[in-house]
Write an enzyme that holds these catalytic residues in place. Structure first.
Site, PDB file in Angstrom:
ATOM      1  N   HIS A  63     -24.936   1.272  -1.390  1.00 28.07           N
ATOM      2  CA  HIS A  63     -25.368   0.407  -0.310  1.00 28.07           C
ATOM      3  C   HIS A  63     -26.842   0.613  -0.014  1.00 28.07           C
ATOM      4  CE1 HIS A  63     -25.076   3.113   3.505  1.00 28.07           C
ATOM      5  NE2 HIS A  63     -25.321   3.858   2.456  1.00 28.07           N
ATOM      6  N   CYS A 117     -30.150   5.690   4.635  1.00 34.22           N
ATOM      7  CA  CYS A 117     -29.048   6.621   4.385  1.00 34.22           C
ATOM      8  C   CYS A 117     -29.511   7.725   3.441  1.00 34.22           C
ATOM      9  CB  CYS A 117     -27.879   5.858   3.753  1.00 34.22           C
ATOM     10  SG  CYS A 117     -26.440   6.884   3.378  1.00 34.22           S
ATOM     11  N   GLN A 135     -16.333   3.360   7.707  1.00 30.33           N
ATOM     12  CA  GLN A 135     -16.130   2.528   8.891  1.00 30.33           C
ATOM     13  C   GLN A 135     -15.457   1.226   8.440  1.00 30.33           C
ATOM     14  OE1 GLN A 135     -19.818   2.280  11.203  1.00 30.33           O
ATOM     15  NE2 GLN A 135     -20.346   4.308  10.420  1.00 30.33           N
ATOM     16  N   SER A 158     -23.298   2.251  12.021  1.00 29.06           N
ATOM     17  CA  SER A 158     -24.446   2.916  11.395  1.00 29.06           C
ATOM     18  C   SER A 158     -25.666   2.020  11.280  1.00 29.06           C
ATOM     19  CB  SER A 158     -24.059   3.403   9.996  1.00 29.06           C
ATOM     20  OG  SER A 158     -23.053   4.372  10.091  1.00 29.06           O
ATOM     21  N   HIS A 161     -25.898  -3.309   6.388  1.00 26.35           N
ATOM     22  CA  HIS A 161     -25.827  -2.885   4.993  1.00 26.35           C
ATOM     23  C   HIS A 161     -25.712  -4.093   4.062  1.00 26.35           C
ATOM     24  CE1 HIS A 161     -23.702   0.947   6.468  1.00 26.35           C
ATOM     25  NE2 HIS A 161     -23.406   0.084   7.414  1.00 26.35           N
TER      26      HIS A 161
END
Length: 167
Positions: A63, A117, A135, A158, A161
Site C-alpha cells: 500500500h 507507513c 482495519q 490510519s 491508502h
C-alpha cells in the site's frame, strides 16, 4: 463491558500487540488489568496462537499511505507532526494514483519515497495477512482485489491508502 483493548498484528515486526481503541494506547505486553481469560476473549486474540502464517485465507498486499491530522497517529518516518486535512491527503493520493496508472514498478517507487507507513522501506509491501489482521475497510478492499489489481482510495483510521494486491 468492553475494556477497549484488542489485539493487532504489527506490520513491521510480524508479532501481535495490544491496542486500546479508546485511549489509543498500544503495548507489546498484555495490559495488567486483564485476566488471561479476558485476553483470550479480546478481538484479534487469534493472533496470539500464532494462528495464520500462510494458508487459504491469507493474501499479500502493498500500500501507499498518506496520513492526515485526524489519523490515529498523525506522524510518520518523514513528518513528526502531520497537519494536512483528510481532503488534502486524498488529493495527494489522487496525484500518486495518476502517476501509477497500472504500473507496479511506479507504485513501489512512490510507496518507497512517499508512503507514511514504515512499510515504505519494503516498497509498500505489508507481507502476508489474513482476515482480522487489518482495519476492516482496508481488509475488505484488499480481499476484494484480484492479484495485480489496484484499489481506489480507501480511508481507514490510519489515513488514506491505495492498495495493490500482490498474491
Amino acid at each position: 463491558m468492553s475494556s477497549g483493548w484488542e489485539i493487532r498484528m504489527s506490520n513491521s515486526k510480524g508479532i501481535p500487540y495490544y491496542f486500546n481503541a479508546v485511549s489509543k494506547q498500544s503495548s507489546w505486553d498484555a495490559p495488567s488489568e486483564l485476566s488471561e481469560d479476558q485476553i483470550k476473549s479480546l478481538p484479534g486474540s487469534q493472533h496470539l496462537s500464532g494462528g495464520s502464517s500462510g494458508g487459504a485465507g491469507t493474501i499479500t498486499a502493498s500500500h501507499l499511505l498518506v496520513k492526515h491530522k485526524d489519523s490515529r497517529r498523525p506522524s510518520s518516518w518523514k513528518e513528526t507532526n502531520i497537519t494536512r486535512t483528510k481532503e488534502e491527503a486524498t488529493d495527494i493520493l489522487r496525484e500518486y494514483q495518476a502517476q501509477v496508472g497500472n504500473s507496479r514498478e511506479k507504485f513501489e517507487e512512490l510507496a518507497s519515497v512517499h508512503s507514511d507507513c514504515s512499510s515504505h522501506s519494503q516498497r509498500g509491501n505489508l507481507g502476508p495477512f489474513s482476515k482480522g489482521q487489518m482495519q476492516k475497510p482496508f481488509e475488505d478492499a484488499a480481499f476484494a482485489l484480484q492479484v495485480g489489481e489496484f484499489s481506489d482510495i480507501i480511508s481507514t483510521e490510519s489515513g488514506v491508502h491505495i492498495i495493490l494486491r500482490t498474491a
